[in-house]
Each structure stands twice: as C-alpha cells, then as structure tokens.
Design a protein around this motif. Structure first.
Motif, short mmCIF file in Angstrom:
data_model
loop_
_atom_site.label_atom_id
_atom_site.label_comp_id
_atom_site.label_asym_id
_atom_site.label_seq_id
_atom_site.Cartn_x
_atom_site.Cartn_y
_atom_site.Cartn_z
N ASP A 25 3.96 4.89 6.97
CA ASP A 25 3.04 3.77 7.20
C ASP A 25 2.68 3.05 5.90
OD1 ASP A 25 3.07 4.42 9.85
OD2 ASP A 25 1.01 5.15 9.95
N ILE A 26 2.45 3.81 4.84
CA ILE A 26 2.10 3.19 3.56
C ILE A 26 3.26 2.34 3.05
CG2 ILE A 26 1.73 3.69 1.11
CD1 ILE A 26 -0.17 5.92 1.93
N LEU A 203 -3.49 -3.18 -0.52
CA LEU A 203 -3.93 -2.39 0.63
C LEU A 203 -5.32 -1.81 0.39
CD1 LEU A 203 -0.78 -0.31 1.73
CD2 LEU A 203 -1.60 -2.47 2.65
N LYS A 204 -5.54 -1.33 -0.84
CA LYS A 204 -6.85 -0.76 -1.16
C LYS A 204 -7.92 -1.85 -1.14
CE LYS A 204 -5.30 3.28 -3.76
NZ LYS A 204 -5.28 3.99 -5.06
N ASP A 205 -7.59 -3.00 -1.71
CA ASP A 205 -8.57 -4.09 -1.79
C ASP A 205 -8.95 -4.62 -0.40
OD1 ASP A 205 -8.49 -3.86 -4.51
OD2 ASP A 205 -7.17 -5.58 -4.83
N SER A 206 -7.99 -4.60 0.52
CA SER A 206 -8.23 -5.17 1.86
C SER A 206 -8.87 -4.18 2.81
CB SER A 206 -6.90 -5.64 2.47
OG SER A 206 -6.08 -4.52 2.80
N ASP A 210 -7.63 2.57 3.44
CA ASP A 210 -8.58 3.50 4.03
C ASP A 210 -8.34 3.67 5.52
OD1 ASP A 210 -9.84 4.06 1.63
OD2 ASP A 210 -11.31 2.44 1.86
N GLU A 211 -7.94 2.59 6.18
CA GLU A 211 -7.64 2.66 7.61
C GLU A 211 -6.44 3.57 7.87
OE1 GLU A 211 -7.12 -1.29 9.08
OE2 GLU A 211 -9.19 -1.90 8.65
N LEU A 212 -5.43 3.49 7.01
CA LEU A 212 -4.26 4.35 7.16
C LEU A 212 -4.63 5.81 6.95
CD1 LEU A 212 -1.38 2.34 5.43
CD2 LEU A 212 -1.72 2.73 7.87
N LEU A 213 -5.44 6.09 5.93
CA LEU A 213 -5.88 7.46 5.71
C LEU A 213 -6.66 7.98 6.90
CD1 LEU A 213 -7.07 7.61 1.98
CD2 LEU A 213 -4.84 8.22 2.93
#
Length: 218
Positions: A25-26, A203-206, A210-213
């Motif tokens: 996913d990442i 991804l981190k900024d958006s 966190d949603e993936l984790l």
C-alpha cells in the motif's frame, strides 16, 4: 521486488491471488503521488535481496531493516516504519527468557535480522539453529516443537498470532528497534530513492500515511 509471506507488510490475499499489505500500500501510494509505474514480484526476502544485488530488480520493499552492514550493499530511503525483534515460542511453552533457550534449537529466517540476532547469541547460549526460507515455515517449526523459539519482527509475529491464529506467544521485550527502508543497489537508481522519500513525506503531510498505518492496526 518483495517478500512473499511477511504479513502485515506483504502477504497473499487468497480471495484475489494478489499480494497485499502495508508495504504494498505504501509503495502504491508513493508511486501514485510521484507518477511512476512499477512491476512487483513477491519472490521472498532473500531472493529479493539477490535480485537487487544482481541488477535483476531496481529496488525492494520488504520490511527491510536499515543497518550499517546492509548499507555496504544498498542505498536506503528514509525510514517508513520502526520495529524490532521479539522472541516467539509455542503458546503452551514455559520458556520465558534467553536463559531458558540454553542448549536448545532455535528457528531463524534466512537473510533477516532474526538470523543475525540468533547467530550473535548462539555461542553464549549454546544454541543450534534451523534456517527457513519464510516466516510461515519458521513458525510451524516452533509450533510443532522442532525448534523451541524463533525471533521475528514484533509487528509481523503479532499479526500472525492475532490475525491468523498461529499458536505462538511473544516473550520479553522488543530487541533493538530500528527503521525499515526501501532499498536499491548501492550507487544505482538514486532517482527511486528521491521519489520514494518525496512521496513518503507527502503521504505524511497529507495524513494518508497515518491512515495506512491505522488500516493495519498501528
């Protein structure tokens, strides 16, 4: 390239016949963010490393811990996950510490941090080591009593116990937590590292990271 059985980072979805997981996913999200296409081959951890070293693969993402030793052969992205080793024993085992392993057989997965750790304590605790190509067969060796313990990344063996009902339990604390990274052959494909890092930061900024984790319980 990637591992073939290292959930929740990569594992086969029986319903679709495709490999899924946090790493998948990442990478997919970063590729979309950065606008590049890729072909994924889930061949196993040790074969994936060999493919990158030989130039057969441009890069790999496989729950790969960033270490100084590996930096001699690979260039790594920024870390995208932190984890460490933990001991796992059969669910009904009385083993509670490293001392209880003395003189016993321990299972390890080829090419991984678990193997490095077990080999580092082998002489101190008079261990014999059985080596396996993937996590499921390593777990089976412990469940079946052929080995008394194995060492595995905490997130991975925790997932196996909670989601797949593997008859194991973890013992003790996490050992040497370190970061996972995307890897390419040293000195080659720097643009892949740059795109991975840029996409990961986006991804981190958006909030998507966190949603993936959270999707995988982290």
């Amino acid at each position: 390239y990637s591992d073939n059985a290292f959930p929740p980072f990569e594992y086969l979805d029986a319903a679709t016949g495709k490999h899924v997981g946090l790493d998948m996913d990442i990478l997919a999200a970063i590729a979309e963010d950065q606008g590049f296409a890729y072909e994924m081959q889930n061949v196993g951890f040790d074969p994936a490393m060999g493919a990158v070293e030989s130039g057969q693969a441009d890069g790999m993402i496989a729950g790969m811990t960033i270490t100084e030793e590996r930096k001699a052969k690979y260039d790594f992205s920024d870390g995208y996950f932190v984890d460490g080793q933990i001991m796992a024993v059969a669910a009904d085992s009385t083993i509670a510490s490293l001392e209880d392993l003395r003189g016993q057989n321990v299972a390890a997965k080829i090419g991984t941090m678990s193997t490095q750790y077990v080999e580092s304590i082998k002489d101190e605790y008079n261990l014999t080591i059985s080596y396996f190509e993937d996590s499921p067969t390593m777990y089976a060796a412990v469940v079946q009593g052929n080995s008394v313990a194995c060492f595995e990344d905490r997130a991975v063996v925790g997932w196996a116990i909670e989601s797949n009902g593997i008859a194991l339990k973890t013992v003790g604390d996490v050992i040497e937590p370190r970061e996972y990274g995307f890897a390419v052959k040293k000195g080659e494909n720097p643009e892949l590292i740059e795109m991975f890092n840029a996409g990961l930061q986006n991804l981190k900024d958006s909030g998507a990271y966190d949603e993936l984790l959270a999707k995988y319980g982290y």
